[in-house]
Design an enzyme around this catalytic site. Structure first.
Site, PDB file in Angstrom:
ATOM      1  N   ASN A 125      23.886  20.494  58.079  1.00 34.21           N
ATOM      2  CA  ASN A 125      23.728  21.391  59.219  1.00 34.21           C
ATOM      3  C   ASN A 125      23.585  20.477  60.435  1.00 34.21           C
ATOM      4  OD1 ASN A 125      23.094  23.050  61.282  1.00 34.21           O
ATOM      5  ND2 ASN A 125      21.642  24.315  60.139  1.00 34.21           N
ATOM      6  N   ASP A 166      33.693  11.592  63.161  1.00 28.31           N
ATOM      7  CA  ASP A 166      34.394  10.367  62.727  1.00 28.31           C
ATOM      8  C   ASP A 166      33.697   9.739  61.521  1.00 28.31           C
ATOM      9  OD1 ASP A 166      36.438  10.512  64.561  1.00 28.31           O
ATOM     10  OD2 ASP A 166      35.564   9.087  65.973  1.00 28.31           O
ATOM     11  N   ASN A 201      16.410  19.689  66.125  1.00 31.18           N
ATOM     12  CA  ASN A 201      15.625  20.922  66.290  1.00 31.18           C
ATOM     13  C   ASN A 201      15.464  21.725  65.000  1.00 31.18           C
ATOM     14  OD1 ASN A 201      15.156  20.636  69.162  1.00 31.18           O
ATOM     15  ND2 ASN A 201      17.345  21.008  69.387  1.00 31.18           N
ATOM     16  N   HIS A 247      25.530  26.430  58.721  1.00 32.91           N
ATOM     17  CA  HIS A 247      24.832  26.957  59.909  1.00 32.91           C
ATOM     18  C   HIS A 247      23.991  28.144  59.477  1.00 32.91           C
ATOM     19  CE1 HIS A 247      27.277  24.404  62.405  1.00 32.91           C
ATOM     20  NE2 HIS A 247      28.337  24.825  61.729  1.00 32.91           N
ATOM     21  N   ARG A 249      29.405  27.563  71.191  1.00 33.46           N
ATOM     22  CA  ARG A 249      29.089  27.364  69.765  1.00 33.46           C
ATOM     23  C   ARG A 249      30.282  27.694  68.864  1.00 33.46           C
ATOM     24  NH1 ARG A 249      23.353  26.725  69.793  1.00 33.46           N
ATOM     25  NH2 ARG A 249      22.484  27.883  71.531  1.00 33.46           N
ATOM     26  N   ARG A 284      27.602  34.165  68.805  1.00 26.99           N
ATOM     27  CA  ARG A 284      26.740  33.579  69.839  1.00 26.99           C
ATOM     28  C   ARG A 284      27.591  33.057  70.997  1.00 26.99           C
ATOM     29  NH1 ARG A 284      22.403  29.752  67.281  1.00 26.99           N
ATOM     30  NH2 ARG A 284      21.430  30.210  69.295  1.00 26.99           N
ATOM     31  N   ALA A 301      23.077  21.228  66.986  1.00 32.84           N
ATOM     32  CA  ALA A 301      23.835  21.162  68.250  1.00 32.84           C
ATOM     33  C   ALA A 301      24.935  20.094  68.218  1.00 32.84           C
ATOM     34  CB  ALA A 301      22.874  20.905  69.405  1.00 32.84           C
ATOM     35  N   TYR A 356      17.071  32.258  63.617  1.00 25.85           N
ATOM     36  CA  TYR A 356      16.942  31.257  62.547  1.00 25.85           C
ATOM     37  C   TYR A 356      15.999  31.679  61.419  1.00 25.85           C
ATOM     38  CZ  TYR A 356      19.394  28.313  65.883  1.00 25.85           C
ATOM     39  OH  TYR A 356      20.329  27.807  66.733  1.00 25.85           O
ATOM     40  N   HIS A 413      28.814  20.877  67.953  1.00 25.14           N
ATOM     41  CA  HIS A 413      29.674  21.257  69.074  1.00 25.14           C
ATOM     42  C   HIS A 413      29.964  20.103  70.031  1.00 25.14           C
ATOM     43  CE1 HIS A 413      28.157  24.943  67.420  1.00 25.14           C
ATOM     44  NE2 HIS A 413      26.941  24.695  67.849  1.00 25.14           N
ATOM     45  N   ARG A 466      11.291  28.168  65.959  1.00 22.23           N
ATOM     46  CA  ARG A 466      12.308  28.330  67.002  1.00 22.23           C
ATOM     47  C   ARG A 466      13.082  29.639  66.787  1.00 22.23           C
ATOM     48  NH1 ARG A 466      17.768  24.856  65.597  1.00 22.23           N
ATOM     49  NH2 ARG A 466      18.254  25.452  67.739  1.00 22.23           N
TER      50      ARG A 466
END
Ligand code: DHK
Length: 154
Positions: free
Chosen positions: A77, A90, A14, A103, A114, A110, A80, A26, A83, A21
């Protein structure tokens, strides 16, 4: 000093929609804008960056796996996947250079989901909450980390 190896700059899902968005979180800069700012800052600091975005966890994991040996550091970055993705964490743990987690917003202001980052377990440092400016700030941070490595050439 000019760093011989480039820095890999990864963006997760995204983030191709930056500028459109939730601009209240953002900001209004597009991914192209922040990529340009990151590249300009890198050039000032004698770094080159390879700037990429993917909505796919599999593609991001593949890029991180391939980075070992070819890139001096990774700025990521994870969006999503921050989280949720133990697979990405890994893969990052396999990498042999410094990792800066980025971020745009301050995740601690938030939703609670998050507040947890799997990626932080692999990151040396975190840049968070500076809005789109965080992209150039992360490059400054990476430059400092690379200069402080024992193997850095004068
Ligand atoms: C970007 C996202 O897409 C979210 O899923 C994260 C992060 C926060 C950011 O602030 O850049 O929770």
């Amino acid at each position: 000093m000019v760093e011989a190896k480039p820095v890999l700059f990864l963006n997760g899902p995204n983030l191709n929609m930056l500028g459109t968005r939730q601009p209240e979180i953002y900001g209004h800069a597009t991914l192209q804008d922040v990529g340009k700012a990151a590249r300009a800052k890198a050039a000032e600091l004698g770094l080159t960056i390879d700037f990429r975005q993917s909505n796919s966890e599999s593609e991001l994991v593949g890029w991180v796996q391939q980075a070992r040996g070819s890139f001096a550091g990774i700025i990521i970055n994870p969006a999503a996947f921050t989280h949720t993705s133990i697979a990405l964490m890994d893969a990052l743990l396999i990498f042999d250079g410094p990792i800066v987690e980025l971020h745009v917003g301050n995740n601690f202001r938030r939703e609670e989901f998050r507040h947890r980052s799997f990626v932080s377990l692999a990151a040396k440092a975190i840049v968070e909450g500076f809005g789109p400016d965080g992209y150039a700030i992360a490059v400054v941070g990476m430059s400092k980390l690379l200069k402080s490595l024992p193997t850095a050439l004068p």
